[in-house]
Design an enzyme around this catalytic site. Structure first.
Site, PDB file in Angstrom:
ATOM      1  N   LYS A  53       0.841  -1.199   0.000  1.00  0.00           N
ATOM      2  CA  LYS A  53       0.000   0.000   0.000  1.00  0.00           C
ATOM      3  C   LYS A  53       0.878   1.251   0.000  1.00  0.00           C
ATOM      4  O   LYS A  53       0.618   2.216  -0.718  1.00  0.00           O
ATOM      5  CB  LYS A  53      -0.922  -0.004   1.229  1.00  0.00           C
ATOM      6  N   GLN A  97      -4.435  -1.473   9.909  1.00  0.00           N
ATOM      7  CA  GLN A  97      -4.374  -2.795   9.288  1.00  0.00           C
ATOM      8  C   GLN A  97      -4.950  -3.850  10.238  1.00  0.00           C
ATOM      9  O   GLN A  97      -4.611  -3.909  11.412  1.00  0.00           O
ATOM     10  CB  GLN A  97      -2.909  -3.116   8.917  1.00  0.00           C
ATOM     11  N   ASP A 120     -10.871   2.937   4.344  1.00  0.00           N
ATOM     12  CA  ASP A 120     -11.198   1.504   4.247  1.00  0.00           C
ATOM     13  C   ASP A 120     -12.710   1.298   4.106  1.00  0.00           C
ATOM     14  O   ASP A 120     -13.155   0.217   3.718  1.00  0.00           O
ATOM     15  CB  ASP A 120     -10.760   0.778   5.528  1.00  0.00           C
TER      16      ASP A 120
HETATM   17  N1  GUN Z   1      -6.717  -6.734   6.438  1.00  0.00           N
HETATM   18  C1  GUN Z   1      -7.035  -7.454   5.326  1.00  0.00           C
HETATM   19  N2  GUN Z   1      -7.594  -6.660   4.397  1.00  0.00           N
HETATM   20  C2  GUN Z   1      -7.630  -5.426   4.918  1.00  0.00           C
HETATM   21  C3  GUN Z   1      -8.093  -4.175   4.425  1.00  0.00           C
HETATM   22  O1  GUN Z   1      -8.601  -4.035   3.302  1.00  0.00           O
HETATM   23  N3  GUN Z   1      -7.935  -3.123   5.264  1.00  0.00           N
HETATM   24  C4  GUN Z   1      -7.390  -3.235   6.494  1.00  0.00           C
HETATM   25  N4  GUN Z   1      -7.305  -2.142   7.251  1.00  0.00           N
HETATM   26  N5  GUN Z   1      -6.971  -4.381   6.982  1.00  0.00           N
HETATM   27  C5  GUN Z   1      -7.087  -5.470   6.194  1.00  0.00           C
END
Ligand code: GUN
Length: 283
Positions: A53, A97, A120
């Site tokens: 990311k 995350q 998100d």
């Molecule tokens: N863990 C797995 N996928 C995601 C996501 O799209 N966002 C976040 N914050 N954590 C994750």
């Protein structure tokens, strides 16, 4: 029939060009979109996702900062950090995350993020807006899938979409987005009886259960569109999806590969949401 491959990398690239233009416009007016990524603990998969990311942000001139917190941090310690980011005007997007260590209440953390910075799309306000048709942030994976289907000109209105999986991150919002496009939506999950009986009726299947190659050619009808959200590892540690790609390719109309399908789109939509947030905050 041999399925056409839906190339997530190519579609991502196309979308990223548009995002780049928006970043330029923002920068010309003195605003640099900013994303804060909070990583608690040392989970290897999380570290990999976070790093992907951040690299994407860097590549597209979006400011990103990684806040690494110890596995042992208290729930309040994490909430305080989120509040600090809520109040930081250089930050337009906050991403904590997941998963979090078991002593921390994930819901509480998500609900502490300012909904206007919730890139998100996990905050109940954004989930609610998605459900009621308001303008909020849409979770990146289902958002990316809808964009892929549209890019490929796949007819959604009146199509029967069967979603396998009911997570808050993918399955549930996916259904809302498909409904908005006038699809007929069926949700299947781990307690569904006779999964194949449902999936065989699907014009579009979204496999998002996290079970390696669960969907085989026996689960799909001739000419179906198959979207694979799975990110599993096979016995050799190789990335594989929730769909038996080889088997389903012989029957489907179109199919996403793993890797190179949904994954790149997820990251691209995070960039899109961060830019959208920066635009809104700079109005
Ligand atoms: N863990 C797995 N996928 C995601 C996501 O799209 N966002 C976040 N914050 N954590 C994750």
């Amino acid at each position: 029939m041999s399925a056409s491959i839906i190339d997530g990398k190519k579609i991502s690239q196309h979308m990223r060009e548009k995002i780049e233009n928006k970043v330029m416009t923002l920068k010309n007016s003195g605003v640099t979109p900013g994303l804060a990524v909070v990583l608690v603990g040392d989970n290897q998969a999380s570290k990999t996702y976070v790093s992907m990311k951040q690299k994407a942000c860097e590549k597209h001139s979006i400011y990103s900062t990684l806040i690494r917190l110890d596995e042992e941090i208290s729930e309040q310690g994490l909430l305080d950090k989120v509040i600090e980011l809520n109040n930081d005007s250089a930050i337009h997007g906050i991403l904590v995350q997941l998963p979090l260590p078991s002593h921390i209440d994930e819901t509480k953390v998500i609900e502490t993020i300012d909904p206007s910075k919730d890139v998100d799309g996990f905050h109940p306000i954004n989930a609610g807006r998605l459900m009621t048709g308001g303008d909020g942030f849409v979770p990146c994976t289902p958002y990316g899938i809808i964009e892929m289907l549209k890019y490929e000109n796949i007819e959604l209105a009146g199509a029967h979409a069967v979603i396998v999986g009911r997570s808050n991150i993918v399955g549930k919002p996916m259904g809302q987005l498909l409904l908005k496009e006038h699809a007929t939506v069926t949700y299947c999950h781990s307690k569904t009886k006779d999964l194949a009986c449902h999936t065989k009726q699907a014009d579009i299947i979204i496999a998002a259960v996290g079970i390696r190659e669960l969907i085989t050619k026996e689960h799909i009808k001739e000419g179906a569109v198959v979207i694979d959200v799975g990110m599993n590892r096979d016995d050799e540690g190789k990335l594989c999806g929730d769909v038996d790609f080889q088997g389903c390719s012989s029957k489907a109309q179109a199919i996403t590969p793993v890797p190179g399908g949904v994954g790149p789109m997820t990251i691209t939509m995070l960039l899109a949401n961060t830019v959208k947030s920066a635009e809104k905050h700079s109005l």
